[in-house]
Design an enzyme around this catalytic site. Structure first.
Site, PDB file in Angstrom:
ATOM      1  N   GLU A  59      12.132   1.869 -70.295  1.00 37.77           N
ATOM      2  CA  GLU A  59      11.295   2.493 -69.269  1.00 37.77           C
ATOM      3  C   GLU A  59       9.829   2.617 -69.677  1.00 37.77           C
ATOM      4  OE1 GLU A  59      15.491   3.925 -68.688  1.00 37.77           O
ATOM      5  OE2 GLU A  59      14.110   3.815 -70.378  1.00 37.77           O
ATOM      6  N   ARG A 104       7.887   9.989 -70.727  1.00 40.35           N
ATOM      7  CA  ARG A 104       7.239   9.424 -69.547  1.00 40.35           C
ATOM      8  C   ARG A 104       5.737   9.729 -69.607  1.00 40.35           C
ATOM      9  NH1 ARG A 104      11.484   7.542 -69.652  1.00 40.35           N
ATOM     10  NH2 ARG A 104      13.051   7.294 -68.000  1.00 40.35           N
TER      11      ARG A 104
END
Length: 205
Positions: A59, A104
């Protein structure tokens, strides 16, 4: 060898961290007012401002690497908009699995208006303590990216740290690109606490 000015900035960072941890513990009822000073000095002289975190998955590629990487993370005991900024790569509690952590990039914070590319979705404003986090990997679809596009806003208070260095392989490692404000704040911490050999030793190849 770090310069005198770097060490001075590092000590100031440790003092700020120590005060933040002590205040957080005091507000949480873990210590009383007579213990605050002792806890501040203990945190100032013991321990580090960083810890190692292994991040798996694609990711956050290419920043972290397709197969994951070992991160040096700066601890953020009291996350708010004066300590974490849009553009920072953060470690936060997984909103779908609270016992796990995810990495993130912070894309928006409280007060930001969020407008979807889908005209069916109504714009909305992030409320107090809310933030929006995104995956860096542009090759993934929103559902694959597992970020705010699928699970929505997350609490700023769920952030535990900011990633400041990544070791992807023994020969591929370096500082993480965060907001300019954070990189300036983190530079003395990185210079004093970075140990590439320790990162490599703890790396899960």
């Amino acid at each position: 060898m770090a310069s005198v000015s770097t060490w001075f900035r590092y000590v100031v960072s440790k003092l700020e961290y120590s005060v933040s941890v002590s205040w957080k513990n005091y507000k949480g009822g873990q210590i009383n007012d007579t213990q605050i000073g002792d806890v501040v000095w203990k945190n100032l002289f013991q321990g580090k401002l960083t810890y190692l975190h292994w991040n798996k998955g694609e990711e956050m590629a290419p920043v972290v690497g397709n197969q994951g990487g070992t991160l040096l993370v700066r601890k953020i005991p009291t996350p708010d908009t004066t300590r974490i900024f849009v553009g920072d790569v953060v470690v936060l509690k997984d909103p779908e699995k609270p016992d796990d952590y995810m990495v993130r990039r912070l894309a928006a914070v409280e007060g930001y208006e969020m407008v979807s590319t889908d005209e069916k979705d109504e714009p909305f404003i992030l409320e107090e303590d809310q933030c929006w986090v995104l995956s860096d990997n542009e090759n993934l679809k929103p559902k694959e990216a597992k970020d705010s596009r699928s699970f929505g806003p997350v609490l700023m208070s769920s952030i535990v740290g900011r990633a400041i260095y990544c070791l992807r392989t023994a020969v591929d490692h370096g500082p993480i690109r965060n907001s300019s404000l954070s990189m300036k704040k983190d530079s003395p911490v990185l210079e004093v606490e970075l140990d590439v050999e320790e990162l490599a030793k703890n790396h899960k190849a």
